[in-house]
Design a protein around this motif. Structure first.
Motif, PDB file in Angstrom:
ATOM      1  N   ALA A  93       0.827  -1.208   0.000  1.00 26.37           N
ATOM      2  CA  ALA A  93       0.000   0.000   0.000  1.00 26.37           C
ATOM      3  C   ALA A  93       0.858   1.253   0.000  1.00 26.37           C
ATOM      4  N   GLU A  94       1.922   1.235   0.792  1.00 29.44           N
ATOM      5  CA  GLU A  94       2.786   2.413   0.888  1.00 29.44           C
ATOM      6  C   GLU A  94       3.658   2.589  -0.347  1.00 29.44           C
ATOM      7  N   THR A  95       4.136   1.489  -0.903  1.00 29.69           N
ATOM      8  CA  THR A  95       4.957   1.567  -2.110  1.00 29.69           C
ATOM      9  C   THR A  95       4.154   2.141  -3.275  1.00 29.69           C
ATOM     10  N   ARG A  96       2.916   1.720  -3.382  1.00 32.00           N
ATOM     11  CA  ARG A  96       2.043   2.209  -4.456  1.00 32.00           C
ATOM     12  C   ARG A  96       1.410   3.553  -4.113  1.00 32.00           C
ATOM     13  N   ASP A  97       1.525   3.971  -2.853  1.00 31.10           N
ATOM     14  CA  ASP A  97       0.886   5.194  -2.366  1.00 31.10           C
ATOM     15  C   ASP A  97      -0.607   5.183  -2.694  1.00 31.10           C
ATOM     16  N   ASN A  98      -1.237   4.031  -2.422  1.00 32.21           N
ATOM     17  CA  ASN A  98      -2.658   3.854  -2.684  1.00 32.21           C
ATOM     18  C   ASN A  98      -3.439   4.275  -1.441  1.00 32.21           C
ATOM     19  N   ARG A  99      -4.162   5.382  -1.532  1.00 29.24           N
ATOM     20  CA  ARG A  99      -4.844   5.938  -0.366  1.00 29.24           C
ATOM     21  C   ARG A  99      -5.865   4.966   0.223  1.00 29.24           C
ATOM     22  N   GLY A 100      -6.638   4.323  -0.650  1.00 28.70           N
ATOM     23  CA  GLY A 100      -7.649   3.387  -0.173  1.00 28.70           C
ATOM     24  C   GLY A 100      -7.030   2.216   0.570  1.00 28.70           C
ATOM     25  N   PHE A 101      -5.968   1.660  -0.001  1.00 33.62           N
ATOM     26  CA  PHE A 101      -5.269   0.557   0.654  1.00 33.62           C
ATOM     27  C   PHE A 101      -4.701   0.997   1.998  1.00 33.62           C
ATOM     28  N   LYS A 102      -4.102   2.188   2.014  1.00 40.26           N
ATOM     29  CA  LYS A 102      -3.467   2.659   3.257  1.00 40.26           C
ATOM     30  C   LYS A 102      -4.511   2.899   4.347  1.00 40.26           C
ATOM     31  N   LEU A 103      -5.646   3.469   3.982  1.00 42.83           N
ATOM     32  CA  LEU A 103      -6.702   3.673   4.975  1.00 42.83           C
ATOM     33  C   LEU A 103      -7.143   2.348   5.577  1.00 42.83           C
ATOM     34  N   TRP A 104      -7.313   1.352   4.724  1.00 43.49           N
ATOM     35  CA  TRP A 104      -7.768   0.047   5.210  1.00 43.49           C
ATOM     36  C   TRP A 104      -6.711  -0.581   6.105  1.00 43.49           C
ATOM     37  N   ILE A 105      -5.476  -0.596   5.657  1.00 45.33           N
ATOM     38  CA  ILE A 105      -4.445  -1.329   6.383  1.00 45.33           C
ATOM     39  C   ILE A 105      -4.072  -0.650   7.693  1.00 45.33           C
ATOM     40  N   TYR A 106      -3.998   0.669   7.718  1.00 40.47           N
ATOM     41  CA  TYR A 106      -3.618   1.341   8.962  1.00 40.47           C
ATOM     42  C   TYR A 106      -4.632   1.086  10.072  1.00 40.47           C
ATOM     43  N   SER A 107      -5.922   1.144   9.745  1.00 38.40           N
ATOM     44  CA  SER A 107      -6.936   0.940  10.789  1.00 38.40           C
ATOM     45  C   SER A 107      -7.009  -0.523  11.200  1.00 38.40           C
ATOM     46  N   ASN A 108      -6.943  -1.429  10.231  1.00 33.57           N
ATOM     47  CA  ASN A 108      -7.081  -2.849  10.561  1.00 33.57           C
ATOM     48  C   ASN A 108      -5.844  -3.430  11.236  1.00 33.57           C
ATOM     49  N   ILE A 109      -4.666  -3.052  10.788  1.00 33.78           N
ATOM     50  CA  ILE A 109      -3.463  -3.589  11.433  1.00 33.78           C
ATOM     51  C   ILE A 109      -3.339  -3.030  12.845  1.00 33.78           C
ATOM     52  N   GLY A 110      -3.917  -1.858  13.071  1.00 38.46           N
ATOM     53  CA  GLY A 110      -3.942  -1.314  14.428  1.00 38.46           C
ATOM     54  C   GLY A 110      -4.656  -2.234  15.389  1.00 38.46           C
ATOM     55  N   ASP A 111      -5.760  -2.834  14.934  1.00 35.03           N
ATOM     56  CA  ASP A 111      -6.501  -3.777  15.772  1.00 35.03           C
ATOM     57  C   ASP A 111      -5.649  -5.005  16.095  1.00 35.03           C
ATOM     58  N   PHE A 112      -4.963  -5.523  15.090  1.00 32.25           N
ATOM     59  CA  PHE A 112      -4.141  -6.716  15.296  1.00 32.25           C
ATOM     60  C   PHE A 112      -2.971  -6.412  16.227  1.00 32.25           C
ATOM     61  N   TYR A 113      -2.371  -5.241  16.079  1.00 32.92           N
ATOM     62  CA  TYR A 113      -1.306  -4.847  17.007  1.00 32.92           C
ATOM     63  C   TYR A 113      -1.851  -4.788  18.436  1.00 32.92           C
ATOM     64  N   GLY A 114      -3.072  -4.283  18.573  1.00 30.58           N
ATOM     65  CA  GLY A 114      -3.681  -4.226  19.901  1.00 30.58           C
ATOM     66  C   GLY A 114      -3.863  -5.599  20.496  1.00 30.58           C
ATOM     67  N   HIS A 115      -4.332  -6.558  19.693  1.00 32.13           N
ATOM     68  CA  HIS A 115      -4.514  -7.931  20.175  1.00 32.13           C
ATOM     69  C   HIS A 115      -3.180  -8.527  20.622  1.00 32.13           C
ATOM     70  N   ALA A 116      -2.099  -8.123  19.956  1.00 31.34           N
ATOM     71  CA  ALA A 116      -0.775  -8.668  20.270  1.00 31.34           C
ATOM     72  C   ALA A 116      -0.072  -7.917  21.392  1.00 31.34           C
TER      73      ALA A 116
END
Length: 425
Positions: A200-223
């Motif tokens: 997402a960051e390499t392509r600078d895809n805004r939609g991908f980045k919005l999805w991944i930043y919010s969702n990976i935040g949840d997984f980091y929280g679980h960990a």
């Protein structure tokens, strides 16, 4: 590796004073709590005016219907107004009736709408129909995977995941992460999400980045990686300052990790001005329960029930209602749990049935439910907590002790109120 792991960032000592480590800083996010400017909503409403005018001139044009259905779906995301999602549904249905070509595209759009409404079986029927068309089958397969996971059809989901395999594809990696998490491998899930983030960051895809930043935040929280989770939510807000999901997660972090109920409520209050969702009331009720404010708990729960009674929501809030009714109207909770299992028979819905059975006084039936459909099939902390309560009611102290040991590492995910209940097991 099991989903529940020991959280090192927040040290919780059950049965004594909780020690909270400071993670957040209001200076980082105050600028995002403005209630006067909603850039995402404002931009979409401008677009709505343009396309609505064109649609009013000729209501049979597919382009106008397609754009308007997407705009109303975006407005639902931006405002939480369920009527926007229902308007989008009507427009897509009309498009399907009018379209002579690209039927699969419209079928997928309607399926996506139904997924948002938790109408998973209906979405699957539409996607199976779309799959009969030769074009864009991979897109259909990805959505069929999503629906299969929601319906508990894990063998089919596994087969579909194999069909879309491409380790360089963002959409494949995020689904592989979901599959890994389902199988209890949180480390692998995070690894695949981090690979998706790099794409997402390499392509600078805004939609991908919005999805991944919010969702990976949840997984980091679980960990237990709360600093990483916090930074991910801030990155989401940098891209979309009025992102309601990231703000809600910040409110949860301030409450669950830092025990700062005043600040958590401040974030929620600002969020609820422009975004309407019944579950915000439940979070405020939980915060009030942690504070020992029983009158506020009743008030917020009543507001949730009133909001969730909108018939447009359908089954979207059934899981929340089951949890709430189990405490006050267990027979009603049982009815809703049966309906939810009919909608999607997963370990997570069966654990709700078991919990409702327990609260209705059917402890033996509850035990049968969790042992047949829950234990060994999910590592979700809430499911294991309810299983522990059922084991305790049935005098199975050895199994309670084993689950309690696992649950003590899930205090952030479950929250301080449930953490206290775990201490009593």
């Amino acid at each position: 590796m099991k989903r529940i792991i020991t959280i090192l960032v927040v040290a919780v000592f059950f049965g004594c004073q909780e020690k909270a480590e400071k993670i957040t800083d209001s200076n980082d996010y105050d600028k995002y709590l403005s209630t006067h400017h909603t850039p995402s909503k404002d931009a979409v409403e401008k677009e709505l005016q343009f396309w609505q005018t064109r649609f009013n001139n000729d209501s049979t044009h597919l382009m106008e219907m397609g754009r308007l259905s997407g705009i109303h779906a975006s407005l639902f995301g931006n405002t939480g107004d369920i009527s926007e999602l229902k308007t989008s549904e009507k427009l897509i249905k009309k498009s399907i009736d009018v379209a002579a070509r690209n039927k699969d595209s419209y079928l997928r759009s309607l399926a996506h709408n139904y997924i948002s409404q938790h109408r998973f079986k209906e979405a699957q029927v539409l996607l199976d129909s779309a799959y009969l068309y030769p074009d864009n089958r991979k897109e259909t397969e990805m959505m069929l995977f999503d629906v299969a996971m929601e319906l508990g059809e894990y063998d089919r989901a596994d087969t579909l995941l194999g069909k879309i395999k491409d380790t360089q594809d963002f959409n494949y990696l995020i689904r592989l992460a979901k599959w890994s998490d389902h199988n209890g491998n949180l480390d692998a899930a995070i690894k695949y999400l981090e690979q998706a983030k790099q794409i997402a960051e390499t392509r600078d895809n805004r939609g991908f980045k919005l999805w991944i930043y919010s969702n990976i935040g949840d997984f980091y929280g679980h960990a237990g990686r709360l600093e990483d989770a916090y930074n991910s939510y801030l990155k989401t807000l940098e891209l979309e300052p009025d992102n309601h999901y990231a703000k809600k997660q910040l409110a949860w972090m301030v409450y669950a990790a830092e025990k700062n109920t005043k600040e958590a409520n401040r974030i929620l209050d600002s969020l609820m001005v422009n975004h309407k969702a019944p579950d915000y009331y439940l979070l405020k009720a939980e915060i009030a329960e942690y504070e020992g404010n029983s009158s506020e708990v009743k008030k917020q729960n009543a507001m949730f029930l009133k909001a969730a009674q909108d018939s447009n929501y359908g089954a979207m809030y059934n899981t929340y209602l089951i949890n709430l009714y189990a405490e006050t109207e267990p027979e009603q909770a049982l009815k809703l749990a049966a309906m939810e299992i009919n909608n999607r028979a997963t370990p997570e819905t069966y654990q709700l049935l078991g919990y409702a059975q327990l609260k209705a006084g059917h402890k033996e039936a509850a035990l049968k439910t969790i042992e047949e459909y829950v234990i060994g099939k999910t590592e979700e902390p809430k499911a294991l907590f309810h299983a522990a309560l059922i084991y305790k009611a049935n005098g199975m102290d050895d199994k309670v002790a084993a689950l309690k040991e696992e649950l003590m590492g899930a205090s952030y995910e479950l929250g301080p109120v449930t953490a206290k209940e775990i201490d009593k097991l």
